[in-house]
Write a protein that holds these residues in place. Sequence first.
Motif, PDB file in Angstrom:
ATOM      1  N   LEU A   1       0.829  -1.212   0.000  1.00  0.00           N
ATOM      2  CA  LEU A   1       0.000   0.000   0.000  1.00  0.00           C
ATOM      3  C   LEU A   1       0.859   1.256   0.000  1.00  0.00           C
ATOM      4  O   LEU A   1       0.569   2.223  -0.708  1.00  0.00           O
ATOM      5  N   ASN A   2       1.942   1.246   0.780  1.00  0.00           N
ATOM      6  CA  ASN A   2       2.853   2.390   0.836  1.00  0.00           C
ATOM      7  C   ASN A   2       3.513   2.592  -0.530  1.00  0.00           C
ATOM      8  O   ASN A   2       3.640   3.717  -1.004  1.00  0.00           O
ATOM      9  N   TYR A   3       3.912   1.513  -1.156  1.00  0.00           N
ATOM     10  CA  TYR A   3       4.492   1.577  -2.502  1.00  0.00           C
ATOM     11  C   TYR A   3       3.517   2.251  -3.471  1.00  0.00           C
ATOM     12  O   TYR A   3       3.887   3.141  -4.234  1.00  0.00           O
ATOM     13  N   LYS A   4       2.254   1.809  -3.453  1.00  0.00           N
ATOM     14  CA  LYS A   4       1.251   2.367  -4.357  1.00  0.00           C
ATOM     15  C   LYS A   4       1.043   3.858  -4.092  1.00  0.00           C
ATOM     16  O   LYS A   4       0.978   4.658  -5.024  1.00  0.00           O
ATOM     17  N   LEU A   5       0.936   4.238  -2.818  1.00  0.00           N
ATOM     18  CA  LEU A   5       0.732   5.650  -2.479  1.00  0.00           C
ATOM     19  C   LEU A   5       1.922   6.509  -2.890  1.00  0.00           C
ATOM     20  O   LEU A   5       1.753   7.571  -3.494  1.00  0.00           O
ATOM     21  N   ILE A   6       3.120   6.058  -2.560  1.00  0.00           N
ATOM     22  CA  ILE A   6       4.319   6.836  -2.903  1.00  0.00           C
ATOM     23  C   ILE A   6       4.474   6.960  -4.410  1.00  0.00           C
ATOM     24  O   ILE A   6       4.807   8.021  -4.922  1.00  0.00           O
ATOM     25  N   SER A   7       4.198   5.893  -5.124  1.00  0.00           N
ATOM     26  CA  SER A   7       4.269   5.920  -6.579  1.00  0.00           C
ATOM     27  C   SER A   7       3.280   6.941  -7.139  1.00  0.00           C
ATOM     28  O   SER A   7       3.626   7.751  -8.008  1.00  0.00           O
ATOM     29  N   LYS A   8       2.072   6.926  -6.634  1.00  0.00           N
ATOM     30  CA  LYS A   8       1.030   7.847  -7.094  1.00  0.00           C
ATOM     31  C   LYS A   8       1.398   9.298  -6.766  1.00  0.00           C
ATOM     32  O   LYS A   8       1.265  10.185  -7.602  1.00  0.00           O
ATOM     33  N   ILE A   9       1.873   9.539  -5.551  1.00  0.00           N
ATOM     34  CA  ILE A   9       2.183  10.894  -5.094  1.00  0.00           C
ATOM     35  C   ILE A   9       3.391  11.475  -5.820  1.00  0.00           C
ATOM     36  O   ILE A   9       3.375  12.630  -6.235  1.00  0.00           O
TER      37      ILE A   9
ATOM     38  N   LEU B   1       0.719  11.548   3.829  1.00  0.00           N
ATOM     39  CA  LEU B   1       1.970  11.117   3.226  1.00  0.00           C
ATOM     40  C   LEU B   1       2.477  12.164   2.225  1.00  0.00           C
ATOM     41  O   LEU B   1       3.649  12.514   2.226  1.00  0.00           O
ATOM     42  N   ALA B   2       1.591  12.685   1.414  1.00  0.00           N
ATOM     43  CA  ALA B   2       1.963  13.703   0.431  1.00  0.00           C
ATOM     44  C   ALA B   2       2.511  14.945   1.127  1.00  0.00           C
ATOM     45  O   ALA B   2       3.519  15.523   0.701  1.00  0.00           O
ATOM     46  N   ASN B   3       1.867  15.361   2.211  1.00  0.00           N
ATOM     47  CA  ASN B   3       2.343  16.543   2.952  1.00  0.00           C
ATOM     48  C   ASN B   3       3.733  16.323   3.522  1.00  0.00           C
ATOM     49  O   ASN B   3       4.520  17.260   3.611  1.00  0.00           O
ATOM     50  N   ALA B   4       4.045  15.098   3.901  1.00  0.00           N
ATOM     51  CA  ALA B   4       5.349  14.797   4.492  1.00  0.00           C
ATOM     52  C   ALA B   4       6.467  14.743   3.451  1.00  0.00           C
ATOM     53  O   ALA B   4       7.583  15.177   3.716  1.00  0.00           O
ATOM     54  N   ILE B   5       6.164  14.211   2.268  1.00  0.00           N
ATOM     55  CA  ILE B   5       7.259  13.974   1.313  1.00  0.00           C
ATOM     56  C   ILE B   5       7.358  14.988   0.180  1.00  0.00           C
ATOM     57  O   ILE B   5       8.362  15.008  -0.529  1.00  0.00           O
ATOM     58  N   LEU B   6       6.365  15.817  -0.016  1.00  0.00           N
ATOM     59  CA  LEU B   6       6.440  16.802  -1.100  1.00  0.00           C
ATOM     60  C   LEU B   6       6.818  18.178  -0.589  1.00  0.00           C
ATOM     61  O   LEU B   6       6.724  18.525   0.513  1.00  0.00           O
TER      62      LEU B   6
END
Length: 130
Positions: free
Chosen positions: A20-28, A125-130
């Motif tokens: 799930l984390n892979y999918k989210l990070i890939s999408k973001i 997750l997006a707020n943390a990594i972007l």
Amino acid sequence: MTAKYQHILVVDDDKTFIYLNYKLISKITGCNKILLKMSGITALQYLEECDLSNDFPELISIDWNMPLGNGNDFIQEYTKRFHPKHPQTKVLVISGATSEKQMSKVLQLDFVIGFLPKPVNEKTLANAIL
């Protein structure tokens, strides 16, 4: 425009979460090179290979509670072995449970961009990594 991340490492011992984390990070991020490791030990071995090949990840997402090389062990080794050579790499810790003391100590490290609780959602997750 070049993506912010060209190479990401995701470390977690939970197969469902890592997927799930892979999918989210890939999408973001739109990153095409996202590698998955199931322990802190295998992640450190992988980073050794990355260091030797001059292809080091710009982002590492790591679970804090794992049986084989937990987040604390990983952070200690990473700080000594890799951070001095790769200060641009950011680490995001994601965990189901940890103490406030541990969290505040880890967040003092300049390369740690966040300490998120599981389960993590796309916006957080997006707020943390972007």
